[in-house]
Design a protein around this motif. Structure first.
Motif, short mmCIF file in Angstrom:
data_model
loop_
_atom_site.label_atom_id
_atom_site.label_comp_id
_atom_site.label_asym_id
_atom_site.label_seq_id
_atom_site.Cartn_x
_atom_site.Cartn_y
_atom_site.Cartn_z
N ARG A 1 0.38 5.52 -3.65
CA ARG A 1 1.81 5.74 -3.11
C ARG A 1 2.25 7.26 -2.93
O ARG A 1 2.92 7.43 -1.89
CB ARG A 1 2.93 5.41 -4.12
CG ARG A 1 2.83 4.11 -4.60
CD ARG A 1 4.15 3.60 -5.48
NE ARG A 1 4.09 2.46 -5.87
CZ ARG A 1 4.64 1.21 -5.07
NH1 ARG A 1 5.47 1.61 -3.95
NH2 ARG A 1 4.80 0.08 -5.62
N GLY B 1 3.69 7.75 0.77
CA GLY B 1 4.92 8.11 0.58
C GLY B 1 5.47 9.27 1.61
O GLY B 1 6.24 9.64 2.20
N LYS C 1 7.63 8.23 4.15
CA LYS C 1 8.89 8.52 3.89
C LYS C 1 9.25 10.00 3.67
O LYS C 1 10.50 10.15 3.25
CB LYS C 1 9.02 7.70 2.31
CG LYS C 1 8.97 6.32 2.24
CD LYS C 1 9.20 5.83 0.91
CE LYS C 1 9.16 4.12 0.96
NZ LYS C 1 9.69 3.49 -0.44
N ARG D 1 2.75 -5.37 0.51
CA ARG D 1 3.43 -4.33 0.08
C ARG D 1 3.89 -3.10 0.92
O ARG D 1 4.82 -2.65 1.17
CB ARG D 1 3.21 -3.96 -1.25
CG ARG D 1 3.78 -2.83 -2.06
CD ARG D 1 3.08 -2.58 -3.54
NE ARG D 1 2.46 -1.32 -3.59
CZ ARG D 1 1.77 -0.60 -4.27
NH1 ARG D 1 2.04 -1.05 -5.66
NH2 ARG D 1 1.05 0.43 -4.12
N THR D 2 2.63 -2.87 1.55
CA THR D 2 2.74 -1.69 2.51
C THR D 2 4.00 -1.99 3.60
O THR D 2 4.80 -1.13 3.99
CB THR D 2 1.55 -1.17 3.17
OG1 THR D 2 0.54 -1.02 2.25
CG2 THR D 2 1.65 -0.26 4.31
N ARG E 1 6.17 -4.11 3.61
CA ARG E 1 7.55 -4.25 3.17
C ARG E 1 8.30 -3.01 2.36
O ARG E 1 9.48 -2.82 2.86
CB ARG E 1 7.53 -5.24 1.85
CG ARG E 1 8.68 -5.52 0.85
CD ARG E 1 8.70 -6.61 -0.13
NE ARG E 1 7.65 -6.19 -1.16
CZ ARG E 1 6.66 -6.34 -1.43
NH1 ARG E 1 6.02 -7.38 -0.80
NH2 ARG E 1 6.00 -5.95 -2.59
N GLU E 2 7.55 -2.23 1.81
CA GLU E 2 7.86 -0.88 1.29
C GLU E 2 7.88 0.39 2.33
O GLU E 2 8.62 1.42 1.85
CB GLU E 2 7.58 -0.68 -0.02
CG GLU E 2 7.77 -1.94 -1.02
CD GLU E 2 7.03 -1.52 -2.53
OE1 GLU E 2 6.84 -0.38 -2.65
OE2 GLU E 2 7.09 -2.69 -3.22
N TYR E 3 6.89 0.47 3.07
CA TYR E 3 6.74 1.62 3.71
C TYR E 3 6.74 1.49 5.44
O TYR E 3 7.31 2.58 6.25
CB TYR E 3 5.12 2.15 3.34
CG TYR E 3 5.05 2.48 1.93
CD1 TYR E 3 5.64 3.89 1.44
CD2 TYR E 3 4.91 1.64 0.93
CE1 TYR E 3 5.64 4.27 0.13
CE2 TYR E 3 4.46 2.12 -0.21
CZ TYR E 3 5.05 3.38 -0.61
OH TYR E 3 5.19 3.61 -2.09
#
Length: 439
Positions: free
Chosen positions: A247, A251, A255, A335-336, A338-340
């Motif tokens: 992460r 991140g 992000k 996950r990548t 969905r979240e990033y």
């Protein structure tokens, strides 16, 4: 193999990957000394103290190797360029180095292969290491100069480019765990390397945008982390391992922020005003690459931060001792996205295994590799079916090669290489892929 090209979307790209120091032969063409030459010369660091001076002599044999890429039907060749070849002292251009990558690029295009470059796969010039290497903030500027020199020459013909392969290996494995060059075990050096590697990524993207280039990405390595038992302590340590390994770099790039649970340990050692760099680090890229091989079972070890330890798992393992866990690839792809990364294209930029490949009656059977690739392609198809914008799958590796601290002991290639004669011999997995890529 059970999977054929027709089982995937029409625009889905299949590729094969290599890296410069592992195959080229850094004793040729005026390449400079690298941190891996120094690391290998230090007793105990590398199996048999082996280095990449000859490797598999791709420097002279690249036409033969690219013929193998084309004959198998791969769309893309993911290769890396060597900073130490282009700039032996890290700063001064070596014309022979630029000429080599110019020839290599044209040879790919002549064979209908898409050139997919990585600017850095760990061959740091020794003079840059002498100035602090990844601990020194100035490395981002030096890396930008290298990017300008090389991509100013070949950038007009690249299909895609990513600045740095596997930043976790560049920073954590090499500066905290000490398993890769430069072999440090220093939390302060680690914190700086963890940040400066992404700062260099940002500067390289900035330079390539300035050259008018597009299809620029970032490539990360991933290990799925599961708790070693049902305890709250194991769950906490697995989450921390996940944050450090998986992460932190995602991140930073997607992000503009690092995980708080990692900053609890690294924060006191971070460079001054590091927060001011996050806008540069998180500038837009065009795709995200995922390198995936295995999972780890994680528990507490009772030591200082991060206080994690790996516990041997029950699943079948590759010759490297890595558990075979295809579900981890599916987990990371979903996950990548969905979240990033959202709708940004994803590419599996490395996936493969080491197996005990031997020549018998002129052939190399590697059923373990075929089974491994099939199992992971199952998960690739599942992710695509569920809407993940996955656009390609690249296999590590084209050739048996120099496997870093393992020397020439581990074989990841689709093509067997006799390390004495350098003869290439396609394995059963290569032939199986070639057949399926035609269908």
């Amino acid at each position: 193999m059970k999977h054929a090209r027709a089982d995937f979307p029409k625009d889905f790209l299949f590729g094969v990957a290599t890296s410069s120091y592992q195959i080229e032969g850094h004793g040729f063409g005026g390449a400079g000394r690298t941190q891996w030459d120094d690391f290998a010369a230090t007793p105990g660091n590398v199996k048999n103290a082996e280095n990449g001076a000859v490797a598999v002599d791709h420097y002279h044999r690249y036409p033969e190797d690219l013929d193998l890429v084309a004959a198998a039907g791969f769309d893309c060749y993911r290769f890396s360029t060597s900073w130490a070849r282009v700039m032996p002292d890290g700063k001064t251009v070596n014309p022979e180095g630029l000429d080599f990558y110019d020839r290599l690029t044209d040879a790919m295009l002549e064979r209908g292969i898409k050139p997919c470059a990585t600017l850095y796969h760990w061959e740091l010039p020794s003079p840059i290491l002498d100035m602090g290497g990844w601990r020194n903030r100035d490395i981002a500027g030096w890396f930008a100069d290298y990017t300008q020199a090389l991509m100013g020459r070949i950038g007009d013909r690249m299909y895609s480019v990513a600045p740095i392969n596997e930043p976790w290996c560049v920073a954590w494995l090499s500066h905290f765990m000490g398993y890769h060059a430069p072999g440090l075990r220093d939390i302060r050096a680690t914190a700086r390397a963890m940040h400066h590697v992404l700062l260099a990524h940002g500067r390289a993207i900035e330079v390539m945008r300035g050259l008018g280039m597009d299809n620029l990405g970032a490539v990360f390595n991933f290990e799925w982390a599961d708790p070693a038992d049902d305890s709250a302590e194991a769950a906490e340590k697995a989450a921390l391992y996940d944050a450090i390994y998986n992460r932190w770099f995602l991140g930073g790039v997607f992000k503009g922020a690092y995980p708080e649970k990692v900053l609890e340990g690294l924060g006191p050692h971070m460079p001054d005003r590091w927060q001011d760099d996050m806008a540069l680090i998180s500038q837009p890229v065009d795709w995200c690459g995922l390198n995936y091989y295995t999972r780890k079972l994680i528990g507490p070890d009772g030591g200082p931060w991060p206080g994690v330890k790996e516990v041997e798992g029950p699943l079948p393992k590759t010759l490297m001792g890595w558990e075979i866990y295809p579900e981890g690839l599916y987990n990371f792809l979903t996950r990548t996205a969905r979240e990033y990364t959202g709708d940004l294209p994803l590419i599996v930029t490395e996936n493969g295994l080491a197996s005990p490949d031997v020549v018998k009656n002129g052939k190399v059977d590697d059923p373990q590799r075929i089974a491994y690739l099939d199992a992971h392609l199952d998960k690739v198809r599942q992710a695509i079916a569920e809407g993940v914008p996955l656009k390609g799958y690249y296999i590590w590796s084209l050739l048996d090669n120099y496997e870093w601290a393992c020397g020439y002991e581990q074989r990841f290639g689709l093509v067997h290489v006799d390390f004495e004669t350098l003869e290439r011999r396609p394995k059963a997995s290569y032939h199986a892929l070639a057949e399926k890529l035609r269908r």
